[in-house]
Design a protein around this motif. Structure first.
Motif, PDB file in Angstrom:
ATOM      1  N   THR A 165     -48.609-102.907   9.203  1.00 55.73           N
ATOM      2  CA  THR A 165     -48.502-104.012   8.271  1.00 55.73           C
ATOM      3  C   THR A 165     -47.122-104.613   8.414  1.00 55.73           C
ATOM      4  O   THR A 165     -46.120-103.919   8.207  1.00 55.73           O
ATOM      5  CB  THR A 165     -48.709-103.514   6.816  1.00 55.73           C
ATOM      6  OG1 THR A 165     -49.978-102.865   6.744  1.00 55.73           O
ATOM      7  CG2 THR A 165     -48.651-104.666   5.842  1.00 55.73           C
ATOM      8  N   PRO A 166     -47.051-105.885   8.802  1.00 51.79           N
ATOM      9  CA  PRO A 166     -45.730-106.485   8.972  1.00 51.79           C
ATOM     10  C   PRO A 166     -45.029-106.664   7.630  1.00 51.79           C
ATOM     11  O   PRO A 166     -45.676-106.856   6.598  1.00 51.79           O
ATOM     12  CB  PRO A 166     -46.029-107.834   9.619  1.00 51.79           C
ATOM     13  CG  PRO A 166     -47.446-108.137   9.277  1.00 51.79           C
ATOM     14  CD  PRO A 166     -48.125-106.807   9.104  1.00 51.79           C
ATOM     15  N   ALA A 167     -43.721-106.595   7.684  1.00 52.17           N
ATOM     16  CA  ALA A 167     -42.923-106.854   6.489  1.00 52.17           C
ATOM     17  C   ALA A 167     -43.051-108.333   6.132  1.00 52.17           C
ATOM     18  O   ALA A 167     -43.279-109.158   7.012  1.00 52.17           O
ATOM     19  CB  ALA A 167     -41.461-106.501   6.751  1.00 52.17           C
ATOM     20  N   PRO A 168     -42.922-108.655   4.861  1.00 57.32           N
ATOM     21  CA  PRO A 168     -42.980-110.073   4.477  1.00 57.32           C
ATOM     22  C   PRO A 168     -41.892-110.852   5.224  1.00 57.32           C
ATOM     23  O   PRO A 168     -40.785-110.355   5.426  1.00 57.32           O
ATOM     24  CB  PRO A 168     -42.704-110.066   2.983  1.00 57.32           C
ATOM     25  CG  PRO A 168     -42.871-108.662   2.537  1.00 57.32           C
ATOM     26  CD  PRO A 168     -42.682-107.786   3.734  1.00 57.32           C
ATOM     27  N   ALA A 169     -42.220-112.065   5.616  1.00 53.95           N
ATOM     28  CA  ALA A 169     -41.259-112.891   6.350  1.00 53.95           C
ATOM     29  C   ALA A 169     -40.088-113.258   5.449  1.00 53.95           C
ATOM     30  O   ALA A 169     -40.279-113.769   4.357  1.00 53.95           O
ATOM     31  CB  ALA A 169     -41.939-114.149   6.866  1.00 53.95           C
ATOM     32  N   ARG A 170     -38.889-112.953   5.927  1.00 56.21           N
ATOM     33  CA  ARG A 170     -37.681-113.321   5.190  1.00 56.21           C
ATOM     34  C   ARG A 170     -37.006-114.514   5.835  1.00 56.21           C
ATOM     35  O   ARG A 170     -36.111-115.105   5.264  1.00 56.21           O
ATOM     36  CB  ARG A 170     -36.713-112.144   5.157  1.00 56.21           C
ATOM     37  CG  ARG A 170     -37.251-110.969   4.378  1.00 56.21           C
ATOM     38  CD  ARG A 170     -36.359-109.756   4.397  1.00 56.21           C
ATOM     39  NE  ARG A 170     -34.951-110.073   4.388  1.00 56.21           N
ATOM     40  CZ  ARG A 170     -34.019-109.276   4.877  1.00 56.21           C
ATOM     41  NH1 ARG A 170     -34.350-108.121   5.400  1.00 56.21           N
ATOM     42  NH2 ARG A 170     -32.755-109.623   4.838  1.00 56.21           N
ATOM     43  N   ARG A 171     -37.427-114.815   7.035  1.00 53.69           N
ATOM     44  CA  ARG A 171     -36.835-115.913   7.771  1.00 53.69           C
ATOM     45  C   ARG A 171     -37.935-116.712   8.443  1.00 53.69           C
ATOM     46  O   ARG A 171     -38.978-116.186   8.787  1.00 53.69           O
ATOM     47  CB  ARG A 171     -35.882-115.385   8.834  1.00 53.69           C
ATOM     48  CG  ARG A 171     -34.691-114.662   8.239  1.00 53.69           C
ATOM     49  CD  ARG A 171     -33.935-113.886   9.296  1.00 53.69           C
ATOM     50  NE  ARG A 171     -32.917-113.056   8.692  1.00 53.69           N
ATOM     51  CZ  ARG A 171     -33.130-111.833   8.216  1.00 53.69           C
ATOM     52  NH1 ARG A 171     -34.319-111.297   8.286  1.00 53.69           N
ATOM     53  NH2 ARG A 171     -32.148-111.150   7.679  1.00 53.69           N
TER      54      ARG A 171
END
Length: 160
Positions: A7-13
């Protein structure tokens, strides 16, 4: 392509814009407007000390937009991009996704029409690649802009 089950981390950038140096802003802007169907957003001709120290000689910066896609074209004297077959460290290409594989056909045809029109000066004479489909059904097309910057367009089916 391997599909990792994480599960990818939420996009911060996120990308805000793609900055492209050119020594012919009129040629580049006209091509981006025709190929990407961009519209001018704003222009800047006075620059901060930071910009002047990082990009000496910059004459003008123009933002062109196509939907959420932003290009910052800045006119600055200098060499055009080396041919991709020349090995240098750093940037190689940008990849933009499409939602329909037919978009790649349309983009390739549009590139050919613009190139054959003779209205644009191209840094590289290389034609677009054929549209290739890999074993996972991912479609890819590669083209160069008028400055020699390479773009990949890809269609990734939902099953990948």
């Amino acid at each position: 392509m391997t599909n990792l089950e994480t599960t990818p981390a939420p996009a911060r950038r996120a990308f805000h814009h793609i900055g492209i140096q050119t020594d012919d802003l009129a040629n580049a802007a006209s091509w981006y407007e025709a190929f990407f169907e961009c519209v001018p957003s704003w222009t800047l001709t006075q620059f901060s000390e930071l910009t002047q120290s990082r990009l000496p000689g910059t004459r003008e910066l123009r933002e062109l937009t196509a939907g959420d896609l932003r290009f910052h074209l800045f006119e600055r004297p200098g060499d055009t991009a080396p041919h991709p077959t020349q090995s240098i460290g750093g940037f190689q290409h940008f990849c933009l996704s499409t939602t329909d594989p037919a978009d790649l056909v349309e983009l390739r045809e549009r590139w050919m029409t613009l190139f054959e029109s003779g209205d644009y000066a191209f840094a590289l004479p290389d034609q677009p690649t054929d549209i290739v489909v890999d074993g996972d059904g991912v479609h890819s097309l590669y083209v160069y802009d008028v400055n020699g910057v390479e773009f990949e367009f890809t269609y990734v089916p939902d099953s990948v």
